[in-house]
Design a protein around this motif. Structure first.
Motif, mmCIF file in Angstrom:
data_model
loop_
_atom_site.group_PDB
_atom_site.id
_atom_site.type_symbol
_atom_site.label_atom_id
_atom_site.label_comp_id
_atom_site.label_asym_id
_atom_site.label_seq_id
_atom_site.Cartn_x
_atom_site.Cartn_y
_atom_site.Cartn_z
ATOM 1 N N GLY A 1 0.811 -1.215 0.000
ATOM 2 C CA GLY A 1 0.000 0.000 0.000
ATOM 3 C C GLY A 1 0.839 1.256 0.000
ATOM 4 O O GLY A 1 2.028 1.240 -0.303
ATOM 5 N N GLY A 2 0.202 2.357 0.377
ATOM 6 C CA GLY A 2 0.856 3.661 0.350
ATOM 7 C C GLY A 2 -0.136 4.713 -0.105
ATOM 8 O O GLY A 2 -1.240 4.385 -0.546
ATOM 9 N N TRP A 3 0.262 5.968 0.018
ATOM 10 C CA TRP A 3 -0.632 7.068 -0.382
ATOM 11 C C TRP A 3 0.158 8.117 -1.139
ATOM 12 O O TRP A 3 1.277 8.477 -0.747
ATOM 13 N N ARG A 4 -0.413 8.570 -2.235
ATOM 14 C CA ARG A 4 0.131 9.713 -2.971
ATOM 15 C C ARG A 4 -1.053 10.496 -3.506
ATOM 16 O O ARG A 4 -2.016 9.914 -4.004
ATOM 17 N N GLY A 5 -1.015 11.814 -3.369
ATOM 18 C CA GLY A 5 -2.137 12.603 -3.848
ATOM 19 C C GLY A 5 -1.971 14.073 -3.559
ATOM 20 O O GLY A 5 -0.881 14.557 -3.262
ATOM 21 N N GLY A 6 -3.094 14.777 -3.614
ATOM 22 C CA GLY A 6 -3.098 16.211 -3.405
ATOM 23 C C GLY A 6 -3.185 16.957 -4.721
ATOM 24 O O GLY A 6 -3.075 16.386 -5.803
ATOM 25 N N GLY A 7 -3.447 18.269 -4.623
ATOM 26 C CA GLY A 7 -3.453 19.115 -5.814
ATOM 27 C C GLY A 7 -4.741 19.129 -6.585
ATOM 28 O O GLY A 7 -4.760 19.580 -7.741
ATOM 29 N N GLY A 8 -5.842 18.644 -5.970
ATOM 30 C CA GLY A 8 -7.109 18.629 -6.685
ATOM 31 C C GLY A 8 -7.070 17.689 -7.868
ATOM 32 O O GLY A 8 -6.131 16.910 -8.046
ATOM 33 N N LEU A 9 -8.080 17.754 -8.716
ATOM 34 C CA LEU A 9 -8.107 16.879 -9.887
ATOM 35 C C LEU A 9 -6.932 17.142 -10.817
ATOM 36 O O LEU A 9 -6.375 16.217 -11.412
ATOM 37 N N ASP B 1 1.491 9.265 -10.056
ATOM 38 C CA ASP B 1 0.920 8.924 -8.754
ATOM 39 C C ASP B 1 -0.024 7.731 -8.877
ATOM 40 O O ASP B 1 -0.036 6.834 -8.029
ATOM 41 N N PHE B 2 -0.843 7.734 -9.925
ATOM 42 C CA PHE B 2 -1.777 6.630 -10.131
ATOM 43 C C PHE B 2 -1.019 5.313 -10.292
ATOM 44 O O PHE B 2 -1.379 4.289 -9.690
ATOM 45 N N ALA B 3 0.050 5.342 -11.088
ATOM 46 C CA ALA B 3 0.853 4.135 -11.298
ATOM 47 C C ALA B 3 1.496 3.658 -9.996
ATOM 48 O O ALA B 3 1.608 2.450 -9.750
ATOM 49 N N ALA B 4 1.884 4.599 -9.136
ATOM 50 C CA ALA B 4 2.512 4.235 -7.864
ATOM 51 C C ALA B 4 1.519 3.595 -6.903
ATOM 52 O O ALA B 4 1.912 2.847 -6.004
ATOM 53 N N LEU B 5 0.246 3.897 -7.072
ATOM 54 C CA LEU B 5 -0.792 3.350 -6.195
ATOM 55 C C LEU B 5 -1.305 1.994 -6.665
ATOM 56 O O LEU B 5 -1.864 1.234 -5.867
ATOM 57 N N PRO C 1 -14.933 10.179 -1.591
ATOM 58 C CA PRO C 1 -13.718 10.565 -2.308
ATOM 59 C C PRO C 1 -13.600 12.070 -2.483
ATOM 60 O O PRO C 1 -14.592 12.749 -2.755
ATOM 61 N N LEU C 2 -12.376 12.554 -2.315
ATOM 62 C CA LEU C 2 -12.087 13.972 -2.491
ATOM 63 C C LEU C 2 -11.271 14.175 -3.763
ATOM 64 O O LEU C 2 -10.561 13.266 -4.222
ATOM 65 N N ALA C 3 -11.353 15.374 -4.316
ATOM 66 C CA ALA C 3 -10.649 15.653 -5.566
ATOM 67 C C ALA C 3 -9.151 15.404 -5.436
ATOM 68 O O ALA C 3 -8.516 14.845 -6.336
ATOM 69 N N GLY C 4 -8.579 15.805 -4.311
ATOM 70 C CA GLY C 4 -7.142 15.644 -4.124
ATOM 71 C C GLY C 4 -6.697 14.218 -3.885
ATOM 72 O O GLY C 4 -5.508 13.927 -3.908
ATOM 73 N N GLY C 5 -7.649 13.336 -3.655
ATOM 74 C CA GLY C 5 -7.317 11.927 -3.442
ATOM 75 C C GLY C 5 -8.039 11.021 -4.415
ATOM 76 O O GLY C 5 -8.263 9.845 -4.127
#
Length: 213
Positions: free
Chosen positions: A81-89, A96-100, A137-141
């Motif tokens: 697992g792990g988390w990467r995100g932020g910055g709105g849509l 980041d998507f590939a890392a998740l 779900p939030l835009a940044g995530g």
């Protein structure tokens, strides 16, 4: 039922949460098989008493090879697992998507590789760690929530497979697929919830979502 004398596979277990889970499961009498891609990072798990296997939890072939070497499997928990995100849509990058994606790949690989073993167990349990972000779900995530939602859909398909096999064979349901939703991964909360899966009937657990937030 208890987890004592059960064989539990923790895939991608080299995090602090993996070590906590393994230590508690071993203390409860379980045989823990912990996987990771780094032999060095698996050393603390081995020192705690786990059987360690250098294997990629996202790889179907690695997980199938492990399944073939184990005489029984009663529980599987992928911890990649792990988390990467932020910055709105606008900030939801392809990188980041590939890392998740490995977290979803681990759910797919482990459930497929150990499906037969879990259904042969008298109390097979497959569990995943999801997120409360799926429900809101939030835009940044968005990347993160989408991957977790896909993992939940897969885990529910696993549950359907368990139920269908039992129904078609006329046998009682013995295997269950369960989703744990967390706001943030807290091993002190996840560990007792995971152990609790062996105190309840599969029919009560299968296709269930348990909110640990």
């Amino acid at each position: 039922m208890t987890v004592s004398e059960r064989t539990i596979v923790l895939a991608g277990a080299t995090s602090a949460a993996g070590l906590t889970l393994a230590t508690t499961l071993i203390a409860a009498g379980a045989r823990v098989v912990a996987t990771g891609r780094s032999a060095e990072r698996l050393e603390p798990l081995q020192a705690a008493g786990a059987q360690v296997e250098v294997a990629d939890g996202t790889s179907l072939s690695d997980m199938q090879s492990l399944a073939e070497r184990l005489d029984q499997v009663d529980g599987v928990l992928p911890l990649v697992g792990g988390w990467r995100g932020g910055g709105g849509l606008a900030g939801q990058s392809d990188a980041d998507f590939a890392a998740l994606l490995p977290s979803l790949e681990a759910v797919r690989a482990t459930s497929r590789a150990f499906d037969a073993a879990l259904q042969e167990s008298d109390a097979g349990r497959f569990a995943i760690v999801s997120s409360t972000a799926v429900a809101r779900p939030l835009a940044g995530g968005a990347n993160y929530a989408a991957v977790k939602a896909a993992a939940e859909a897969w885990a529910r398909a696993v549950a359907h497979g368990f139920a269908k096999t039992a129904r078609d064979s006329g046998a009682p349901l013995r295997a269950a697929s369960v989703i744990f939703r967390v706001k943030a991964l807290d091993a002190s909360v996840l560990t007792p919830a995971f152990l609790d899966l062996w105190t309840k009937d599969a029919a009560e657990l299968n296709d269930g979502v348990r909110d640990l937030s």
